[in-house]
Design a protein around this motif. Structure first.
Motif, PDB file in Angstrom:
ATOM      1  N   GLY A 169       0.815  -1.207   0.000  1.00 41.07           N
ATOM      2  CA  GLY A 169       0.000   0.000   0.000  1.00 41.07           C
ATOM      3  C   GLY A 169       0.848   1.255   0.000  1.00 41.07           C
ATOM      4  O   GLY A 169       2.009   1.244   0.423  1.00 41.07           O
ATOM      5  N   VAL A 170       0.264   2.330  -0.478  1.00 39.40           N
ATOM      6  CA  VAL A 170       0.936   3.622  -0.538  1.00 39.40           C
ATOM      7  C   VAL A 170       0.989   4.242   0.856  1.00 39.40           C
ATOM      8  O   VAL A 170       0.051   4.113   1.643  1.00 39.40           O
ATOM      9  N   THR A 171       2.082   4.918   1.128  1.00 41.55           N
ATOM     10  CA  THR A 171       2.249   5.630   2.387  1.00 41.55           C
ATOM     11  C   THR A 171       1.139   6.658   2.547  1.00 41.55           C
ATOM     12  O   THR A 171       0.816   7.375   1.595  1.00 41.55           O
ATOM     13  N   PRO A 172       0.537   6.764   3.745  1.00 37.43           N
ATOM     14  CA  PRO A 172      -0.520   7.756   3.959  1.00 37.43           C
ATOM     15  C   PRO A 172      -0.031   9.184   3.707  1.00 37.43           C
ATOM     16  O   PRO A 172       1.150   9.495   3.912  1.00 37.43           O
ATOM     17  N   ALA A 173      -0.943  10.031   3.282  1.00 38.32           N
ATOM     18  CA  ALA A 173      -0.626  11.435   3.008  1.00 38.32           C
ATOM     19  C   ALA A 173       0.000  12.087   4.239  1.00 38.32           C
ATOM     20  O   ALA A 173      -0.418  11.843   5.369  1.00 38.32           O
ATOM     21  N   GLY A 174       1.023  12.879   4.002  1.00 44.80           N
ATOM     22  CA  GLY A 174       1.671  13.621   5.077  1.00 44.80           C
ATOM     23  C   GLY A 174       2.760  12.850   5.807  1.00 44.80           C
ATOM     24  O   GLY A 174       3.491  13.433   6.593  1.00 44.80           O
ATOM     25  N   GLU A 175       2.880  11.549   5.559  1.00 47.77           N
ATOM     26  CA  GLU A 175       3.900  10.750   6.235  1.00 47.77           C
ATOM     27  C   GLU A 175       5.044  10.436   5.280  1.00 47.77           C
ATOM     28  O   GLU A 175       4.817  10.177   4.100  1.00 47.77           O
ATOM     29  N   PRO A 176       6.283  10.415   5.790  1.00 45.17           N
ATOM     30  CA  PRO A 176       7.420  10.083   4.920  1.00 45.17           C
ATOM     31  C   PRO A 176       7.341   8.635   4.432  1.00 45.17           C
ATOM     32  O   PRO A 176       6.920   7.743   5.172  1.00 45.17           O
ATOM     33  N   ILE A 177       7.766   8.430   3.199  1.00 45.98           N
ATOM     34  CA  ILE A 177       7.826   7.082   2.638  1.00 45.98           C
ATOM     35  C   ILE A 177       9.017   6.384   3.270  1.00 45.98           C
ATOM     36  O   ILE A 177      10.137   6.912   3.251  1.00 45.98           O
ATOM     37  N   PRO A 178       8.807   5.210   3.879  1.00 48.61           N
ATOM     38  CA  PRO A 178       9.914   4.530   4.547  1.00 48.61           C
ATOM     39  C   PRO A 178      11.029   4.143   3.577  1.00 48.61           C
ATOM     40  O   PRO A 178      10.771   3.795   2.427  1.00 48.61           O
ATOM     41  N   LYS A 179      12.256   4.219   4.076  1.00 49.98           N
ATOM     42  CA  LYS A 179      13.423   3.837   3.275  1.00 49.98           C
ATOM     43  C   LYS A 179      13.800   2.400   3.598  1.00 49.98           C
ATOM     44  O   LYS A 179      13.543   1.905   4.689  1.00 49.98           O
ATOM     45  N   GLN A 180      14.428   1.761   2.659  1.00 46.20           N
ATOM     46  CA  GLN A 180      14.935   0.393   2.807  1.00 46.20           C
ATOM     47  C   GLN A 180      13.862  -0.587   3.284  1.00 46.20           C
ATOM     48  O   GLN A 180      14.092  -1.407   4.154  1.00 46.20           O
ATOM     49  N   VAL A 181      12.678  -0.456   2.702  1.00 49.69           N
ATOM     50  CA  VAL A 181      11.580  -1.367   2.988  1.00 49.69           C
ATOM     51  C   VAL A 181      11.304  -2.160   1.724  1.00 49.69           C
ATOM     52  O   VAL A 181      11.207  -1.585   0.631  1.00 49.69           O
ATOM     53  N   GLU A 182      11.185  -3.479   1.869  1.00 45.12           N
ATOM     54  CA  GLU A 182      10.909  -4.317   0.709  1.00 45.12           C
ATOM     55  C   GLU A 182       9.605  -3.877   0.052  1.00 45.12           C
ATOM     56  O   GLU A 182       8.616  -3.609   0.723  1.00 45.12           O
ATOM     57  N   GLY A 183       9.642  -3.777  -1.257  1.00 46.85           N
ATOM     58  CA  GLY A 183       8.451  -3.404  -2.009  1.00 46.85           C
ATOM     59  C   GLY A 183       8.322  -1.916  -2.279  1.00 46.85           C
ATOM     60  O   GLY A 183       7.373  -1.492  -2.927  1.00 46.85           O
ATOM     61  N   ILE A 184       9.285  -1.108  -1.798  1.00 46.25           N
ATOM     62  CA  ILE A 184       9.251   0.331  -2.077  1.00 46.25           C
ATOM     63  C   ILE A 184      10.578   0.720  -2.721  1.00 46.25           C
ATOM     64  O   ILE A 184      11.640   0.548  -2.137  1.00 46.25           O
ATOM     65  N   ILE A 185      10.492   1.246  -3.944  1.00 41.20           N
ATOM     66  CA  ILE A 185      11.670   1.679  -4.683  1.00 41.20           C
ATOM     67  C   ILE A 185      11.699   3.208  -4.677  1.00 41.20           C
ATOM     68  O   ILE A 185      10.743   3.854  -5.106  1.00 41.20           O
ATOM     69  N   HIS A 186      12.788   3.785  -4.203  1.00 43.44           N
ATOM     70  CA  HIS A 186      12.985   5.235  -4.224  1.00 43.44           C
ATOM     71  C   HIS A 186      13.845   5.577  -5.438  1.00 43.44           C
ATOM     72  O   HIS A 186      14.924   5.027  -5.595  1.00 43.44           O
ATOM     73  N   LEU A 187      13.375   6.459  -6.275  1.00 45.60           N
ATOM     74  CA  LEU A 187      14.161   6.941  -7.411  1.00 45.60           C
ATOM     75  C   LEU A 187      14.610   8.367  -7.093  1.00 45.60           C
ATOM     76  O   LEU A 187      14.269   9.316  -7.794  1.00 45.60           O
ATOM     77  N   GLY A 188      15.376   8.497  -6.028  1.00 45.10           N
ATOM     78  CA  GLY A 188      15.801   9.799  -5.517  1.00 45.10           C
ATOM     79  C   GLY A 188      16.754  10.557  -6.406  1.00 45.10           C
ATOM     80  O   GLY A 188      17.027  11.726  -6.170  1.00 45.10           O
ATOM     81  N   THR A 189      17.273   9.902  -7.451  1.00 43.10           N
ATOM     82  CA  THR A 189      18.179  10.588  -8.379  1.00 43.10           C
ATOM     83  C   THR A 189      17.412  11.435  -9.389  1.00 43.10           C
ATOM     84  O   THR A 189      18.014  12.164 -10.154  1.00 43.10           O
ATOM     85  N   GLY A 190      16.103  11.280  -9.425  1.00 46.24           N
ATOM     86  CA  GLY A 190      15.293  11.969 -10.422  1.00 46.24           C
ATOM     87  C   GLY A 190      15.089  11.126 -11.675  1.00 46.24           C
ATOM     88  O   GLY A 190      14.469  11.583 -12.631  1.00 46.24           O
ATOM     89  N   ALA A 191      15.605   9.893 -11.659  1.00 45.44           N
ATOM     90  CA  ALA A 191      15.460   8.994 -12.813  1.00 45.44           C
ATOM     91  C   ALA A 191      13.991   8.686 -13.059  1.00 45.44           C
ATOM     92  O   ALA A 191      13.179   8.663 -12.139  1.00 45.44           O
ATOM     93  N   SER A 192      13.678   8.418 -14.335  1.00 43.46           N
ATOM     94  CA  SER A 192      12.302   8.067 -14.691  1.00 43.46           C
ATOM     95  C   SER A 192      12.204   6.635 -15.195  1.00 43.46           C
ATOM     96  O   SER A 192      11.136   6.207 -15.618  1.00 43.46           O
ATOM     97  N   GLU A 193      13.310   5.905 -15.146  1.00 48.34           N
ATOM     98  CA  GLU A 193      13.311   4.501 -15.554  1.00 48.34           C
ATOM     99  C   GLU A 193      14.033   3.677 -14.505  1.00 48.34           C
ATOM    100  O   GLU A 193      14.990   4.148 -13.871  1.00 48.34           O
ATOM    101  N   PHE A 194      13.566   2.442 -14.331  1.00 43.75           N
ATOM    102  CA  PHE A 194      14.145   1.553 -13.331  1.00 43.75           C
ATOM    103  C   PHE A 194      13.829   0.121 -13.722  1.00 43.75           C
ATOM    104  O   PHE A 194      12.772  -0.147 -14.290  1.00 43.75           O
ATOM    105  N   THR A 195      14.738  -0.804 -13.417  1.00 42.23           N
ATOM    106  CA  THR A 195      14.462  -2.214 -13.644  1.00 42.23           C
ATOM    107  C   THR A 195      14.195  -2.867 -12.300  1.00 42.23           C
ATOM    108  O   THR A 195      15.063  -2.885 -11.424  1.00 42.23           O
TER     109      THR A 195
END
Length: 152
Positions: A86-112
């Motif tokens: 599920g998506v992180t609730p509004a207003g709460e930070p998206i957890p880091k290093q959690v299985e099933g959540i990919i952060h594209l913090g570099t600004g990239a728009s593609e990922f494998t």
């Protein structure tokens, strides 16, 4: 008197129709105003069959995609992909290093996405501010894919 009834009826009918159109326009404008932007999963498409390593391509409208800077700047953010979670609730930070959540913090728009197990999977794309909090009034996108044991 009879000659004036029909024109009055016609005028009131036309006014009512114009009022409905104005209401429809106002509703459409309110919906558009309520959503500042949106993220779209370009690839894979909903219902696609993919291999265990699946390329994901994203696109944003109405916002600027940039590397995460740790700040909350209106209209500026980066992508996250939620896989079978599920998506992180509004207003709460998206957890880091959690299985099933990919952060594209570099600004990239593609990922494998690597190592998907065979079966159906749900991918949700979310735009978040540089502080990793989901952006308000930015629509997310969801696709479901079927993963085969071997690449199609």
């Amino acid at each position: 008197m009879r000659g004036t009834v029909f024109p009055l009826f016609l005028l009131s009918t036309l006014a009512a129709c114009g009022g409905e159109r104005a209401t429809e326009r106002a509703t459409a404008e309110a919906v558009e105003e309520a959503t500042l932007g949106r993220v779209e999963i370009i690839e894979p498409a909903d219902g696609d069959t993919v291999g265990p390593d699946a390329g994901v391509a994203l696109r944003a409208e109405g916002v600027v995609v940039e590397p995460a800077q740790g700040e909350r700047v209106a209209g500026r953010g980066h992508y996250h992909i939620f896989i079978d979670t599920g998506v992180t609730p509004a207003g709460e930070p998206i957890p880091k290093q959690v299985e099933g959540i990919i952060h594209l913090g570099t600004g990239a728009s593609e990922f494998t996405v690597k190592g998907l197990t065979p079966g159906e999977h749900r991918l949700i794309a979310v735009l978040a501010y540089g502080a990793h909090v989901p952006m308000e009034r930015v629509a997310t996108d969801t696709v479901r894919v079927l993963v085969l044991a071997r690449a199609p």
